[in-house]
Design a protein around this motif. Structure first.
Motif, PDB file in Angstrom:
ATOM      1  N   LEU A  80      17.859 -78.383  81.833  1.00  0.00           N
ATOM      2  CA  LEU A  80      17.035 -79.535  81.509  1.00  0.00           C
ATOM      3  C   LEU A  80      16.953 -80.454  82.717  1.00  0.00           C
ATOM      4  O   LEU A  80      17.969 -80.980  83.179  1.00  0.00           O
ATOM      5  CB  LEU A  80      17.649 -80.281  80.306  1.00  0.00           C
ATOM      6  CG  LEU A  80      16.878 -81.466  79.749  1.00  0.00           C
ATOM      7  CD1 LEU A  80      15.519 -81.027  79.215  1.00  0.00           C
ATOM      8  CD2 LEU A  80      17.691 -82.134  78.632  1.00  0.00           C
ATOM      9  N   GLN A  81      15.736 -80.626  83.227  1.00  0.00           N
ATOM     10  CA  GLN A  81      15.490 -81.532  84.353  1.00  0.00           C
ATOM     11  C   GLN A  81      16.432 -81.231  85.530  1.00  0.00           C
ATOM     12  O   GLN A  81      17.129 -82.118  86.030  1.00  0.00           O
ATOM     13  CB  GLN A  81      15.625 -82.984  83.902  1.00  0.00           C
ATOM     14  CG  GLN A  81      14.602 -83.398  82.856  1.00  0.00           C
ATOM     15  CD  GLN A  81      14.793 -84.813  82.370  1.00  0.00           C
ATOM     16  OE1 GLN A  81      15.823 -85.428  82.621  1.00  0.00           O
ATOM     17  NE2 GLN A  81      13.805 -85.331  81.676  1.00  0.00           N
ATOM     18  N   ASN A  82      16.455 -79.959  85.909  1.00  0.00           N
ATOM     19  CA  ASN A  82      17.255 -79.498  87.044  1.00  0.00           C
ATOM     20  C   ASN A  82      18.758 -79.664  86.819  1.00  0.00           C
ATOM     21  O   ASN A  82      19.531 -79.651  87.774  1.00  0.00           O
ATOM     22  CB  ASN A  82      16.842 -80.208  88.336  1.00  0.00           C
ATOM     23  CG  ASN A  82      15.420 -79.863  88.737  1.00  0.00           C
ATOM     24  OD1 ASN A  82      14.963 -78.739  88.552  1.00  0.00           O
ATOM     25  ND2 ASN A  82      14.705 -80.849  89.270  1.00  0.00           N
ATOM     26  N   ARG A  83      19.166 -79.837  85.571  1.00  0.00           N
ATOM     27  CA  ARG A  83      20.580 -79.894  85.230  1.00  0.00           C
ATOM     28  C   ARG A  83      20.870 -78.833  84.173  1.00  0.00           C
ATOM     29  O   ARG A  83      20.023 -78.538  83.326  1.00  0.00           O
ATOM     30  CB  ARG A  83      20.979 -81.268  84.698  1.00  0.00           C
ATOM     31  CG  ARG A  83      20.923 -82.378  85.741  1.00  0.00           C
ATOM     32  CD  ARG A  83      21.409 -83.688  85.148  1.00  0.00           C
ATOM     33  NE  ARG A  83      21.405 -84.761  86.149  1.00  0.00           N
ATOM     34  CZ  ARG A  83      21.784 -86.012  85.896  1.00  0.00           C
ATOM     35  NH1 ARG A  83      22.174 -86.356  84.682  1.00  0.00           N
ATOM     36  NH2 ARG A  83      21.745 -86.922  86.860  1.00  0.00           N
ATOM     37  N   THR A  84      22.049 -78.270  84.229  1.00  0.00           N
ATOM     38  CA  THR A  84      22.455 -77.259  83.265  1.00  0.00           C
ATOM     39  C   THR A  84      23.546 -77.823  82.378  1.00  0.00           C
ATOM     40  O   THR A  84      24.559 -78.333  82.867  1.00  0.00           O
ATOM     41  CB  THR A  84      22.960 -75.992  83.978  1.00  0.00           C
ATOM     42  OG1 THR A  84      21.914 -75.479  84.812  1.00  0.00           O
ATOM     43  CG2 THR A  84      23.346 -74.919  82.973  1.00  0.00           C
ATOM     44  N   TYR A  85      23.320 -77.738  81.059  1.00  0.00           N
ATOM     45  CA  TYR A  85      24.275 -78.243  80.083  1.00  0.00           C
ATOM     46  C   TYR A  85      24.833 -77.076  79.264  1.00  0.00           C
ATOM     47  O   TYR A  85      24.114 -76.132  78.918  1.00  0.00           O
ATOM     48  CB  TYR A  85      23.634 -79.248  79.140  1.00  0.00           C
ATOM     49  CG  TYR A  85      23.185 -80.533  79.804  1.00  0.00           C
ATOM     50  CD1 TYR A  85      24.063 -81.607  79.958  1.00  0.00           C
ATOM     51  CD2 TYR A  85      21.885 -80.674  80.277  1.00  0.00           C
ATOM     52  CE1 TYR A  85      23.660 -82.789  80.558  1.00  0.00           C
ATOM     53  CE2 TYR A  85      21.471 -81.848  80.886  1.00  0.00           C
ATOM     54  CZ  TYR A  85      22.363 -82.899  81.018  1.00  0.00           C
ATOM     55  OH  TYR A  85      21.955 -84.069  81.625  1.00  0.00           O
ATOM     56  N   LEU A  86      26.103 -77.183  78.937  1.00  0.00           N
ATOM     57  CA  LEU A  86      26.783 -76.201  78.102  1.00  0.00           C
ATOM     58  C   LEU A  86      27.397 -76.919  76.916  1.00  0.00           C
ATOM     59  O   LEU A  86      28.132 -77.903  77.084  1.00  0.00           O
ATOM     60  CB  LEU A  86      27.874 -75.483  78.902  1.00  0.00           C
ATOM     61  CG  LEU A  86      28.862 -74.612  78.117  1.00  0.00           C
ATOM     62  CD1 LEU A  86      28.157 -73.392  77.528  1.00  0.00           C
ATOM     63  CD2 LEU A  86      30.025 -74.184  79.002  1.00  0.00           C
TER      64      LEU A  86
END
Length: 423
Positions: A80-86
């Protein structure tokens, strides 16, 4: 050890595996553990980078993150928006992590000079069988290229299950990264904003614990299945009552319970989707035969295929072309064509125990894809601590020149036969 299982082994870890997700087209994260009991079995994540050496798939460990006493039973990844969330289910809570990626020199990674978030220096190592060889040219070519390293940072944590013995069974994040859905022992589906993880509303329709959730490709619908035998399709536009109530429709009239559900795109039809489910008979007497079912957007049963035994895992490739299933007892893995549910690959005894998770290598995912000769590649995990890959060979075609020769030969034989018979 069977030939198929040996050919498909990618990596072994030192804890049971319960969930896996793809991070990029080349990276996969697996998670699990032994729980809070003092058994010496760790809990946490491992990230592997996949490649293909021209003969087979290869996995290399990138990093490991341990989660202390909390076993990871379910997880979801969203870019999401050049960020990766787990997001990870840990007992009654859902833990959010940020995954930071950066490009580093490949030689630096092999020397182990990068550091995981928990402070443990992890040396990059190969995890495939000893007879897997990489040519000297490949090794030399890797010394100058950049590789992706990962850092996992814990963020917020929210309680998502409030039963007497709380346990988060499943977490899913919408494709647009705006919503997160959770379900567990308390029978309720909770919908949260993402990544803020603020509770938006609660969906109540099941009478028993939840087994699975999934968002439709357009994120307008959410399907939930529970041990009450129902698959409920919810609208994400504000309605609090299910749009559809689906019950399993077995061909023999026996009672079946849904086990897993996944939405998939309809190949070559933009915007259309289909829901797939696996179901097992409620009766445990005799030999159980699971069902793989395909449903249209109106909740009508389109296709059904009977399996040789009970099923435990389900995956749909991101382009909607293939469906994968894993079995409960023999640890076997199958790949089906999504449109017709024709089985095109069967890997018997892929694992020594039941399959806990499946994921196709993406064809539309993030980053450059893997170049291999396979038409599809399906990853599988189990509580036998193994990560395996199962490749579908490309469909064979007859070259045009061979077809022309065959046609000429048939015409010649036909003309000769007619001349001999005086026709």
């Amino acid at each position: 050890m069977s030939r198929n299982r040996c050919d498909g082994l990618l990596a072994r870890v030192d804890f049971p595996l319960y969930t896996l997700q793809t991070l990029t087209n080349r990276h996969v994260i697996v998670a699990g553990g032994g729980g809070a009991s003092n058994t010496g079995v760790h809990n946490g994540f491992e990230i592997f980078e996949l490649s293909h050496n021209g003969t087979r798939f290869v996995a290399e460990e990138v990093m490991r993150h341990e989660t202390g006493p909390n076993v990871v039973m379910t997880c979801a990844v969203r870019n999401l928006q050049n960020r990766t969330y787990l997001t990870a289910g840990q007992e009654s809570h859902c833990q959010l992590y940020k995954i930071n990626m950066k490009m580093v020199d490949a030689a630096e990674m092999r020397r182990g000079s990068f550091r995981a978030e928990n402070g443990l220096v992890r040396r990059r190592r190969r995890t495939v069988s000893e007879n897997d060889n990489i040519s000297k040219t490949d090794r030399n070519s890797n010394t100058m290229e950049k590789r992706i390293s990962f850092e996992i940072r814990p963020c917020d944590s929210v309680q998502t299950d409030f039963s007497d013995d709380p346990l988060l069974r499943v977490v899913r994040v919408s494709h647009n990264g705006k919503l997160m859905a959770t379900g567990g022992f308390d029978t309720k589906v909770r919908v949260w904003s993402f990544p803020k993880m603020e509770l938006l509303y609660v969906l109540e329709g099941h009478s028993k614990e939840l087994d699975d959730l999934d968002f439709s490709p357009c994120d307008k619908q959410l399907v939930s299945i529970g041990k009450d035998g129902q698959a409920l399709v919810w609208s994400m536009t504000g309605a609090r009552e299910p749009l559809l109530k689906i019950t399993c429709q077995p061909p023999n009239g026996n009672k079946y319970l849904f086990r897993r559900c996944r939405f998939g795109m309809v190949e070559d039809r933009e915007g259309e989707h289909r829901m797939f489910s696996i179901a097992n008979p409620l009766s445990r007497s005799g030999r159980q035969r699971g069902l793989l079912q395909a449903w249209d957007s109106a909740g009508r049963l389109v296709r059904v295929r009977a399996a040789g035994e009970a099923l435990s895992a389900l995956a749909v490739r991101d382009d909607g072309r293939y469906v994968g299933v894993g079995t409960m007892y023999s640890g076997s893995v199958d790949i089906y064509v999504a449109f017709s549910l024709q089985r095109v690959l069967h890997v018997k005894n892929a694992h020594m125990m039941f399959v806990t998770g499946l994921e196709f290598l993406p064809v539309r995912g993030r980053g450059p894809g893997l170049h291999s000769r396979s038409d599809a590649a399906l990853l599988s995990i189990s509580v036998d601590n193994c990560l395996c890959v199962h490749s579908l060979p490309p469909r064979s075609t007859v070259p045009a020149w061979v077809a022309i020769i065959l046609i000429v030969f048939v015409l010649f034989c036909t003309f000769s036969l007619c001349s001999y018979l005086g026709i």
